[in-house]
Every structure is written in structure tokens, then in C-alpha cells.
Write an enzyme that holds these catalytic residues in place. Sequence first.
Site, short mmCIF file in Angstrom:
data_model
loop_
_atom_site.label_atom_id
_atom_site.label_comp_id
_atom_site.label_asym_id
_atom_site.label_seq_id
_atom_site.Cartn_x
_atom_site.Cartn_y
_atom_site.Cartn_z
N ARG A 1 43.62 42.44 40.14
CA ARG A 1 43.40 42.22 41.81
C ARG A 1 43.29 43.62 42.26
NH1 ARG A 1 43.41 37.24 44.63
NH2 ARG A 1 43.87 35.76 43.09
N GLU B 1 27.90 46.02 38.22
CA GLU B 1 29.25 45.87 38.41
C GLU B 1 30.10 46.45 37.20
OE1 GLU B 1 30.90 42.44 40.15
OE2 GLU B 1 30.09 41.19 38.89
N HIS C 1 5.79 44.18 46.65
CA HIS C 1 6.01 44.49 47.56
C HIS C 1 7.00 45.75 47.85
CE1 HIS C 1 3.34 41.19 49.61
NE2 HIS C 1 4.12 40.64 48.35
N TRP D 1 45.09 48.65 45.35
CA TRP D 1 43.69 48.68 45.58
C TRP D 1 43.30 49.27 47.04
CZ3 TRP D 1 39.29 47.44 48.92
CH2 TRP D 1 38.14 47.64 48.62
N GLU E 1 22.03 37.53 40.28
CA GLU E 1 23.20 37.48 39.48
C GLU E 1 23.30 38.41 38.27
OE1 GLU E 1 26.25 36.80 40.31
OE2 GLU E 1 27.22 36.36 38.37
N LYS F 1 39.09 41.89 42.13
CA LYS F 1 38.73 40.30 41.92
C LYS F 1 38.56 39.41 42.94
CE LYS F 1 37.82 36.70 39.16
NZ LYS F 1 36.37 36.69 38.55
N LYS G 1 25.76 41.58 37.84
CA LYS G 1 26.62 41.49 36.58
C LYS G 1 26.44 42.91 36.07
CE LYS G 1 29.00 39.09 36.85
NZ LYS G 1 29.07 38.09 37.78
N ASN H 1 50.28 43.38 50.98
CA ASN H 1 48.68 43.26 51.04
C ASN H 1 48.24 43.02 52.25
OD1 ASN H 1 49.14 43.51 48.08
ND2 ASN H 1 48.71 41.20 47.65
N GLY H 2 47.15 43.33 52.43
CA GLY H 2 46.28 43.09 53.80
C GLY H 2 46.09 44.34 54.44
N CYS I 1 44.88 44.00 45.53
CA CYS I 1 46.22 44.55 45.52
C CYS I 1 47.03 43.00 44.81
CB CYS I 1 47.13 44.76 46.92
SG CYS I 1 46.22 46.18 47.65
C1 G6P Z 1 34.69 39.95 44.70
C2 G6P Z 1 34.40 39.53 42.95
C3 G6P Z 1 33.46 38.75 42.62
C4 G6P Z 1 33.43 37.34 43.60
C5 G6P Z 1 33.33 37.94 44.94
C6 G6P Z 1 33.76 36.57 45.75
O1 G6P Z 1 33.57 40.66 45.05
O2 G6P Z 1 34.42 40.86 42.23
O3 G6P Z 1 33.22 38.62 41.37
O4 G6P Z 1 32.26 36.82 43.27
O5 G6P Z 1 34.62 38.73 45.44
O6 G6P Z 1 34.89 35.93 45.53
P1 G6P Z 1 35.31 34.56 45.66
O7 G6P Z 1 36.77 34.45 45.05
O8 G6P Z 1 35.44 34.07 47.05
O9 G6P Z 1 34.53 33.69 44.74
#
Ligand code: G6P
Length: 616
Positions: free
Chosen positions: A27, A496, A512, A74, A489, A611, A493, A100-101, A2
Site C-alpha cells: 500500500r 510501472e 499521426h 506513502w 495495459e 496499490k 505494465k 491515512n488520508g 499507506c
Molecule cells: C493504482 C494501482 C493500479 C490500479 C489503480 C486503480 O494506480 O497501482 O494497479 O489499477 O490504482 O485501482 P483500483 O483498486 O481502483 O482498481
Amino acid sequence: MCGIVGYVGSKEIGTRLIEGLKRLEYRGYDSSGLSIIENKQIQHTKRVGRVKALDAALPKNYLKARTGICHTRWATHGDVTEKNAHPHISSDQRFALVHNGVIENYLQIKQFLESKNYTFASDTDSEAIVNLIAYHFEKELEAPDSNRFLESVRKALLHLEGTFGIAVISKDYPDEMICARRGSPLIIGVGKNEHLIASDVNALTHCTQNVVYLNDNEIVHLTAEDFSISTISKVSVNAVIQTVDWDTSDAELGDFQHFMEKEIFEQPAALKNGMRGRFSDDGSTAFFGGLNIQPQELSQIDRIIFIACGTAWHACLIAEYLIERFARIPVEVEYASEFRYRNAPLDKNSLVIAISQSGETIDSLSALKEAKRKGYKTLSINNSVGSSIARECDGGIYQHAGPEIGVASTKAFTSQVMLCAMLALYLGRLRNLSYTDGCNIVKALKGLPKLVEKTLESKDIIQKVAKKYAHYEDCLFLGRQLMFPIALEGALKLKEISYIHAEGYPAAEMKHGPIALISEKCPSVFLTTNGEMFQKSMANIKEIKARKGKVICIASQDCELPEDAIDDLIQVPEAHEIIQPILMSIPVQLLSYYIALERGCDVDKPRNLAKSVTVE
Ligand code: G6P
């Protein structure tokens, strides 16, 4: 999670609020809304979907207002609907609030307020706050008129359990705004005859570079000319104005189609910025100005625990390999969300390091606080100067990678990995890593930005490969040792942003279980360098081929790959092993990006994601 932007000033809110909101869309982006005060009435417009839908729906008079709050959501409580979008208006129509929160005791508050005839139009926890403010406003009759707004917000906040960043306006105080935070970031933008509030500094830099970071449990009263901060329990606070060194263009797309693309190509510069001024004169080690821990103390550390979420957690895994190898200190990597509740026993000389791009991820922040509460030294690696995590820990390393807007982290990840490599070097040189080995690593790190540039030149090859594989619905990412976190990773990627089911595994683990998935319908992305694991990796690749699985191999240039072993090859320059994970990250980022593009996905705003995750 948010985004909040608020404005009170002598100028028209015009594009100030909407531009701010667009900059926050990464966000959270399922709905948005804006409230202003006109003719002593609160007016609001909300829309489901992106900010551009809200922008198009706004009546012209809104943009001429001089006080306003807006929000991009969000969803946590309640569906994605206009009624659940913020701002929320108190049932007496006196206040509008963005939040927010998460308010944990909102149901009790709601029941209490309903018994006092306040009504609720949404399913959100946030609406309980705005009605509680209205309730206290009614009760604050004895407060001087000038204080009544502030005091009723303050009183309401005393009853909230959970986290909040809020901005409130009132029809009776059209030139004022009250904001407060606990566990959810808020930053004041200090302008000339205008003040802004935002949950992210990104939403302010188009208006001002001067900002004040609010601390938890602080409340601020803002007008065009002035602002004053106090704690929720009424202790006044001196504001520290800081200057943001981000350029407005850092948060703009320029010639790129997406922020993710822009940020992938910004990596050489981001890496250069992260290492600038951080190598010793003798060229054998790195150093960091903000650690606030003396070398003597650091050399006593006998265990490091890394905590993080998401992509940052993968950077921690690489730190584990590098620090154990070059500094010989035992390292553990924990999901912050697990660590914070696990009550893990730590030794006296343990050091806890949080990695977080945003510095606001609630689980990482809470895990850090838990470690601090237990008395451990804490550090962080993060990309947001003044963020909650940066302020909470004893010291840390700023990434200086510039703002990252694309939801899928790219340049922040490689910059974290580079800083972990530099930390491994620094800690290694405090112990047994030789001068010569140190010099070799420094040389490799200094050459890294150029090698990343070279790796980026493979973009056309990678795009071709992406076209070929974009229609698959499953994919495995495999690698050994330092390539294993990159496999994780890569899978993250891909899933997502393209919604392809993808999993990362240490290649030897394939036998396994995951091997059962391998067929013509499930390709594998295999990451390998020409290190000690090369022959073993080749054996794993053959096991895939024997089961008719397609193999896209991302390999360093010095690998001699048997022709029949792979279907497609993406090469990266050969390099010192300490920087190889960074070079290998580039093709996995580009592969996901081009596959998502091919599938017509909204790369920068993938479904259901945000984000920065500031709720548990
Ligand atoms: C969310 C984002 C990711 C990020 C993660 C941790 O899930 O979509 O891209 O890696 O948060 O965020 P930070 O700001 O703590 O690295």
C-alpha cells in the site's frame, strides 16, 4: 495508500503487528514506524525504507507490549524522512497517532495549535490531528475519566476537513485504542481477548477471519475484551461481524519469487472463481446475484458510463467494445478523477458502473458518489468484499479473484475483463443477442481458464524475448479494436514496473505522431488476432519495419505472419473474440515481469507507486 495496523489485547503484539504491516507494505513503502505504551510512556521507532528496516530496529521490549499502532507510509505531505514517518506523537507526549488520508485544513489547525504552544516536529498534516486531540483532552476536564480519551478524539475529528483513517493510543489509557474513518478504509479484526484495526483486511487474516468494516464518520473504542462503535456525532452503531473467506496463504508468496508472478499464474483459478455459478441452466447467458436491478429495468438502460482509474480503466475500455458489440448499448468510459468534477449531463436511463480492484480508490469512490447523488443507478465490479465502493453502489459483481498484492494489477485485470464480457453477454441476451450466439459465448468463457493455462506455457519463450529487449529505454504497444486497450495495459505494465518509457496506441493512430519515435532504438509490441483487422494490422507492422523498428508480435495462433514482418513472435491460442483480450493480456504481463526482473527492478514495489490510491 499507506497502511495502518493497531492492536489492543491480552497477547504480545510480537509478530502480530509487524506481520500485519508487512502484508500492507504494498500500500505504501517509503517509511514505517511503530508505537507502544510501556511504563505509562509512549515509545516509538521509525525508519525510512521498507518494513524490514523497522523490524530490525525494534527494541525487544516493543514486541512484548500489548497495545500498539504501526504504519507504512506513502508520502503526501513532507519528504520521506523519519520525522515525517508515522506514528506522530502529540507535543505533550500523551498520544500517538497513525493516519491515512489527507487533512485539507491542517495549516489552519496547526497555526491555531501553535498559538496555544503546541509544537510540531514534522511537515505532515497528520501531526495536526494528534495535537488537536491533545488540545481537546486538556479541555475535556469535566468529562468522566473513562470517556475523556474517546471524547477528545471525537471533538478533534469534528474540526477536520479532508479524509482520514486513524488509530490513536494514549499513555494514560494503556489498554485502549480509538480509531475512526472518513473516506479512508478501516476494518476491525475481532479476536478472542484481542482486537485489531487495519486499513486493509489483508493485515488481519493472520490473526482472525472475523471483521467489522467501519463506515465513514464512525469512531470505535477498543479494548482487549470489547469494542463499541458510534458516529462522530455520537449516535451508537450496531456492529455487523463478517467472516472473511480469504485464506492466510492467499497473501503469501509460496514458491513464487514475487506476488506479481504468483498472481499471473493464479489467473486460471481466479477466472474460474469469477465465473462459478454465474451461467444460466440453458447455457446461453450469464447472471449475477448481486446486481439489485431487475432485468426489466436493465433492458430500459440506454447508456452506460464506466468510471475507473489505472488498469481498471483499461478493463472499462474493453467493456465498451464488448457491450456495444454484443448488447448494442452505447457506452462511455471516463477517468473517475475527471468524471467527478466534470458535471457531465447524464440521461434518465443512464447506468454508472465503477470498476475497482480494491474498491477503495478515492477518485472512483467519489465519482460513484457523485453519480449516486444525481440519482443514477450505480453498479460496481470489484475484488474487495465489503470495500467502500461495494457498499456505496446499488449493486454489483464481486470478482472473487483473491487478494492481489503485487502493485501492478494482473489477475484482477483479467478477471474484470472476463466479468465485463459476461455482463455484455447478459445485457446482450436481454436484448437482441441470439440463443446460439449466447451459447457460443458461454462455451468460450467456460473454456477460458484452460486456454489461459496454455498461454502461460509460453513463459520461457517470453522470458527469452524479455532478455533481448530489456535494455531498451522506449517501447510502443500497438493494437486495433479490442487489442487497443491491451496495448494501453501493456504499456502501463511495462512502465510501472521496469521504468521503461512505454506508450500504447491504436495502431492506425501511429501515423499521426508516434511513428516519429520509431527507430532501431524503439521497439514495438504489436498485438493482433486473425480478425477483420488483420490485414490492416499487417500494413501497420510493415510501416514500422520500413523505419527500422523492431517488432515483437503477440498474435493468435491462426495468424499467418509474413516472415520478414516481425523480429520476435509470441503466440496465444486462437479463441472466440470475446475472450481474446484476456489471452493477449498474459504475454504482455509476462513480458513486463521478465523485463523488470532482467533490469533488477523491485517488481512488487515499484518506485513511487502504491496499490490503492486513497488520496486525490
Ligand atoms: C493504482 C494501482 C493500479 C490500479 C489503480 C486503480 O494506480 O497501482 O494497479 O489499477 O490504482 O485501482 P483500483 O483498486 O481502483 O482498481
